[in-house]
Design a protein around this motif. Structure first.
Motif, PDB file in Angstrom:
ATOM      1  N   GLY A   1      24.611  44.826  14.497  1.00 22.72           N
ATOM      2  CA  GLY A   1      23.619  45.848  14.846  1.00 22.72           C
ATOM      3  C   GLY A   1      22.877  46.389  13.631  1.00 22.72           C
ATOM      4  O   GLY A   1      21.860  47.072  13.768  1.00 22.72           O
ATOM      5  N   ALA A   2      23.366  46.046  12.425  1.00 28.04           N
ATOM      6  CA  ALA A   2      22.722  46.581  11.215  1.00 28.04           C
ATOM      7  C   ALA A   2      21.406  45.878  10.928  1.00 28.04           C
ATOM      8  O   ALA A   2      20.510  46.448  10.299  1.00 28.04           O
ATOM      9  CB  ALA A   2      23.651  46.436  10.017  1.00 28.04           C
TER      10      ALA A   2
ATOM     11  N   ALA B   1      10.589  43.506  12.690  1.00 28.75           N
ATOM     12  CA  ALA B   1      10.205  44.140  11.420  1.00 28.75           C
ATOM     13  C   ALA B   1       8.684  44.118  11.247  1.00 28.75           C
ATOM     14  O   ALA B   1       8.083  45.109  10.822  1.00 28.75           O
ATOM     15  CB  ALA B   1      10.889  43.431  10.254  1.00 28.75           C
TER      16      ALA B   1
ATOM     17  N   SER C   1      21.844  33.661  11.430  1.00 27.25           N
ATOM     18  CA  SER C   1      20.888  34.514  10.705  1.00 27.25           C
ATOM     19  C   SER C   1      21.317  34.548   9.253  1.00 27.25           C
ATOM     20  O   SER C   1      22.335  33.967   8.892  1.00 27.25           O
ATOM     21  CB  SER C   1      20.873  35.929  11.300  1.00 27.25           C
TER      22      SER C   1
ATOM     23  N   LEU D   1      20.166  43.057  22.515  1.00 29.38           N
ATOM     24  CA  LEU D   1      20.350  43.223  21.070  1.00 29.38           C
ATOM     25  C   LEU D   1      21.081  44.513  20.779  1.00 29.38           C
ATOM     26  O   LEU D   1      20.698  45.569  21.287  1.00 29.38           O
ATOM     27  CB  LEU D   1      18.993  43.368  20.378  1.00 29.38           C
TER      28      LEU D   1
ATOM     29  N   LEU E   1      20.723  29.130  16.160  1.00 30.99           N
ATOM     30  CA  LEU E   1      20.604  30.054  17.282  1.00 30.99           C
ATOM     31  C   LEU E   1      19.335  30.902  17.171  1.00 30.99           C
ATOM     32  O   LEU E   1      19.086  31.780  17.988  1.00 30.99           O
ATOM     33  CB  LEU E   1      21.831  30.985  17.315  1.00 30.99           C
TER      34      LEU E   1
ATOM     35  N   ASN F   1      15.239  36.750  21.511  1.00 35.63           N
ATOM     36  CA  ASN F   1      16.663  36.459  21.337  1.00 35.63           C
ATOM     37  C   ASN F   1      17.245  35.748  22.563  1.00 35.63           C
ATOM     38  O   ASN F   1      17.012  36.186  23.689  1.00 35.63           O
ATOM     39  CB  ASN F   1      17.367  37.798  21.111  1.00 35.63           C
TER      40      ASN F   1
HETATM   41  C1  LIG Z   1      21.224  34.849  19.012  1.00 37.31           C
HETATM   42  C2  LIG Z   1      21.075  35.989  18.043  1.00 37.31           C
HETATM   43  C3  LIG Z   1      21.622  37.234  18.358  1.00 37.31           C
HETATM   44  C4  LIG Z   1      21.471  38.306  17.475  1.00 37.31           C
HETATM   45  N1  LIG Z   1      21.967  39.526  17.826  1.00 37.31           N
HETATM   46  C5  LIG Z   1      21.804  40.574  16.975  1.00 37.31           C
HETATM   47  C6  LIG Z   1      22.255  41.883  17.350  1.00 37.31           C
HETATM   48  O1  LIG Z   1      22.743  42.106  18.454  1.00 37.31           O
HETATM   49  N2  LIG Z   1      22.087  42.895  16.437  1.00 37.31           N
HETATM   50  C7  LIG Z   1      21.535  42.690  15.198  1.00 37.31           C
HETATM   51  O2  LIG Z   1      21.422  43.640  14.411  1.00 37.31           O
HETATM   52  N3  LIG Z   1      21.069  41.461  14.857  1.00 37.31           N
HETATM   53  C8  LIG Z   1      21.188  40.422  15.711  1.00 37.31           C
HETATM   54  N4  LIG Z   1      20.708  39.188  15.358  1.00 37.31           N
HETATM   55  C9  LIG Z   1      19.948  39.067  14.128  1.00 37.31           C
HETATM   56  C10 LIG Z   1      18.578  39.693  14.353  1.00 37.31           C
HETATM   57  O3  LIG Z   1      18.103  39.343  15.626  1.00 37.31           O
HETATM   58  C11 LIG Z   1      17.570  39.238  13.325  1.00 37.31           C
HETATM   59  O4  LIG Z   1      18.093  39.411  12.055  1.00 37.31           O
HETATM   60  C12 LIG Z   1      16.277  40.026  13.542  1.00 37.31           C
HETATM   61  O5  LIG Z   1      15.551  39.322  14.499  1.00 37.31           O
HETATM   62  C13 LIG Z   1      15.465  40.207  12.324  1.00 37.31           C
HETATM   63  O6  LIG Z   1      14.180  40.698  12.675  1.00 37.31           O
HETATM   64  P1  LIG Z   1      12.945  40.195  11.858  1.00 37.31           P
HETATM   65  O7  LIG Z   1      11.756  40.876  12.412  1.00 37.31           O
HETATM   66  O8  LIG Z   1      13.248  40.309  10.430  1.00 37.31           O
HETATM   67  O9  LIG Z   1      12.888  38.641  12.149  1.00 37.31           O
HETATM   68  P2  LIG Z   1      12.493  37.883  13.486  1.00 37.31           P
HETATM   69  O10 LIG Z   1      12.752  38.715  14.682  1.00 37.31           O
HETATM   70  O11 LIG Z   1      13.186  36.579  13.411  1.00 37.31           O
HETATM   71  O12 LIG Z   1      10.913  37.687  13.343  1.00 37.31           O
HETATM   72  C14 LIG Z   1      10.356  36.875  12.335  1.00 37.31           C
HETATM   73  C15 LIG Z   1       8.880  36.703  12.615  1.00 37.31           C
HETATM   74  O13 LIG Z   1       8.285  35.976  11.550  1.00 37.31           O
HETATM   75  C16 LIG Z   1       7.531  34.889  12.093  1.00 37.31           C
HETATM   76  N5  LIG Z   1       7.428  33.845  11.073  1.00 37.31           N
HETATM   77  C17 LIG Z   1       8.353  32.942  10.694  1.00 37.31           C
HETATM   78  N6  LIG Z   1       7.879  32.194   9.703  1.00 37.31           N
HETATM   79  C18 LIG Z   1       6.617  32.616   9.450  1.00 37.31           C
HETATM   80  C19 LIG Z   1       5.608  32.215   8.537  1.00 37.31           C
HETATM   81  N7  LIG Z   1       5.817  31.243   7.656  1.00 37.31           N
HETATM   82  N8  LIG Z   1       4.423  32.878   8.557  1.00 37.31           N
HETATM   83  C20 LIG Z   1       4.200  33.893   9.437  1.00 37.31           C
HETATM   84  N9  LIG Z   1       5.131  34.305  10.322  1.00 37.31           N
HETATM   85  C21 LIG Z   1       6.326  33.677  10.323  1.00 37.31           C
HETATM   86  C22 LIG Z   1       8.309  34.514  13.336  1.00 37.31           C
HETATM   87  O14 LIG Z   1       7.591  33.693  14.203  1.00 37.31           O
HETATM   88  C23 LIG Z   1       8.586  35.914  13.881  1.00 37.31           C
HETATM   89  O15 LIG Z   1       7.420  36.424  14.491  1.00 37.31           O
HETATM   90  C24 LIG Z   1      20.810  38.106  16.238  1.00 37.31           C
HETATM   91  C25 LIG Z   1      20.280  36.859  15.916  1.00 37.31           C
HETATM   92  C26 LIG Z   1      20.406  35.799  16.808  1.00 37.31           C
HETATM   93  C27 LIG Z   1      19.830  34.472  16.444  1.00 37.31           C
END
Ligand SMILES: Cc1cc2nc3c(=O)[nH]c(=O)nc-3n(C[C@H](O)[C@H](O)[C@H](O)COP(=O)(O)OP(=O)(O)OC[C@H]3O[C@@H](n4cnc5c(N)ncnc54)[C@H](O)[C@@H]3O)c2cc1C
Length: 473
Positions: A363-364, A18, A327, A56, A208, A51
């Motif tokens: 996947g959402a 994101a 998550s 994913l 995880l 991951n």
């Molecule tokens: C094992 C596993 C498998 C998954 N498989 C799927 C799937 O197949 N399909 C699906 O839709 N979802 C899946 N999910 C869920 C999905 O991966 C996450 O919801 C997704 O990563 C969200 O993206 P994001 O960018 O919001 O968060 P993240 O990818 O978690 O990124 C968060 C970022 O914020 C940073 N951060 C954290 N705290 C701070 C802070 N205090 N200050 C600054 N930066 C910070 C982190 O270091 C990272 O860079 C899975 C999750 C796991 C754990």
């Protein structure tokens, strides 16, 4: 106290899927604007791009018929929370374009022999083959980071946000961060802030979540007075202990399988629970709203003091299992542009909600990170260009004395919360030792004389999650 603050137009917190997509969109929407991307790690981080499964799923419904059917499924799954039909429509409308954009960037995805994206059924939506698979996540990270950089976004690795700052008018105006290498405070003044902090799973002992998942998002957002929802709706996967290998909990209903007693005797599940096995097989995380959560509740109520359960499989294998935090489904409520209820504060990815409720289709989340990351980044850039920067002196005062509580009235947008009935499906895992562990560990931190800003932020976040556990908006 921090020295002089860094200054930017748009501050993106978090460099997961994101955050990178938001930085790309902000830099593209406002060429020449100063976009800063701050995160704990320099390389792949978070649950998407680092991951553990190395692949994913991402929703990419190819046609209107699939989008309509998926929208109905997402809305039906939201109880006992609530999904906003406008956000669901935006998610499904934009997702195919966001996935196509990744493909054009060179992000590897699973394909058929003919070269089309291979689409798979998703958790909670087995009738819908609408999820594409990203297959080389470090490469996806490198390509996304390069794209954001090429457009002019600058990265600040090694930093974790510990407080979001709001000016006297209540509008977001930057953040306080901690430099992880030495604990030094860093302040960043910004005209718009995008929280892309990921989910709460990193707060749990058994998790995880990927590296850099600090779990601070719920508390940081709560501290601004932003309206939040579903923060207690953490997704748990039953996993083997030790190791965390995924455990298919419905297999405990098979003949010969069940719970292992002290002498090794195997007790089959009660017949009424076995009746839920087929439905439970259609989703990996425990549900907050479906009847098959009865199976998870039964097992959770029998966890030992260490939070584990001895089980036997139909083939005679014995193992121990425990619920591992995967998550979250909660976060800041956003509008279709990714704006929270706090002016100038945007949220995207796992720290935002409303495009799903208590449960979400597989996947959402990756689709939401891409869609609302892009929308939030673009809108934040537009907001920043129109917003007057906070005068230097005012920001320095604020940075040295951040307000403890949000401005009066800032919370009026928070929906009234009602207690969950004890037997509601959402009461799943309320007796879970992991939650109790969080409270114990963080209460200890609170009792320490001077917790570091990071510890304090973890405490706030854990309390935000636990507080919501018994209340669904
Ligand atoms: C094992 C596993 C498998 C998954 N498989 C799927 C799937 O197949 N399909 C699906 O839709 N979802 C899946 N999910 C869920 C999905 O991966 C996450 O919801 C997704 O990563 C969200 O993206 P994001 O960018 O919001 O968060 P993240 O990818 O978690 O990124 C968060 C970022 O914020 C940073 N951060 C954290 N705290 C701070 C802070 N205090 N200050 C600054 N930066 C910070 C982190 O270091 C990272 O860079 C899975 C999750 C796991 C754990």
């Amino acid at each position: 106290m921090p020295d002089q603050p860094l200054r930017c137009d748009v501050l993106v917190l978090g460099a997961g899927l994101a955050g990178l997509r938001a930085a790309w969109a902000a830099a593209e929407a406002a060429p020449g604007a100063r976009v800063l991307l701050a995160a704990p790690l320099a390389g792949p981080s978070g649950s998407a791009l680092a991951n553990v499964n190395a692949r994913l799923g991402v929703l990419a419904p190819p046609a209107d018929a699939q989008r309509e059917a998926l929208a109905a499924r997402i809305l039906a799954l939201a109880a006992p929370g609530r999904a906003d039909p406008a956000l669901v429509a935006a998610l499904l409308e934009d997702a195919p374009a966001r996935v196509a954009e990744l493909a054009a960037l060179g992000v590897p995805m699973e394909r058929t022999q003919g070269g089309a994206l291979r689409l798979h059924p998703a958790c909670f939506a087995q009738d819908h083959a609408c999820a594409a698979l990203l297959t080389e996540l470090p490469r996806a990270h490198a390509l996304l980071a390069a794209r954001a950089r090429a457009l002019g976004a600058a990265t600040l690795p090694g930093l974790a946000a510990t407080r979001l700052l709001a000016g006297p008018d209540g509008a977001a105006c930057g953040a306080l961060l901690t430099r992880l290498a030495d604990g030094a405070p860093v302040a960043v003044a910004a005209r718009a802030v995008v929280a892309a902090l990921g989910g709460p799973a990193g707060l749990f002992g058994a998790t995880l979540a990927g590296p850099g998942s600090l779990g601070l998002g719920p508390g940081l957002l709560d501290g601004t007075g932003a309206a939040l929802a579903h923060c207690g709706c953490v997704q748990f996967f039953w996993s083997e202990v030790p190791g965390g290998a995924f455990f298919r909990v419905h297999t405990l209903a098979a003949p010969g399988a069940g719970l292992r007693g002290p002498g090794g005797a195997v007790r089959p599940l009660p017949p009424e629970l076995a009746a839920h096995a087929a439905a439970r097989a259609t989703h990996c995380p425990a549900s907050w709203g479906l009847p098959d959560a009865a199976l998870d509740r039964f097992l959770a109520a029998r966890l030992d003091e260490a939070g584990t359960l001895a089980v036997a499989l139909a083939d005679g294998r014995a193992t121990r299992i425990a619920p591992w935090a995967h998550s979250g489904n909660g976060g800041a409520l956003v509008n279709p542009h990714g704006a929270t209820t706090v002016p100038g504060l945007f949220a995207a990815g796992e720290c935002a909600t409303g495009m799903h409720g208590a449960d979400r289709v597989g996947g959402a989340m990756v689709a939401a990170a891409l869609v609302f990351g892009a929308r939030a980044g673009a809108r934040a850039a537009r907001h920043a260009l129109a917003a007057a920067p906070l005068p230097d002196k005012m920001f320095t005062d604020l940075m040295n004395n951040p307000r403890e509580k949000p401005a009066p009235g800032a919370r009026t947008a928070r929906p009234a919360a009602a207690p969950l009935p004890a037997d509601a499906p959402g009461a799943l895992l309320t007796g879970d030792t992991h939650y109790i562990e969080i409270i114990k560990q963080n209460t200890l931190i609170a009792l320490m004389e001077s917790p570091s800003p990071l510890e304090e932020a973890a405490l706030r976040s854990a309390l935000t999650v636990v507080r919501d556990l018994h209340t669904i908006d």
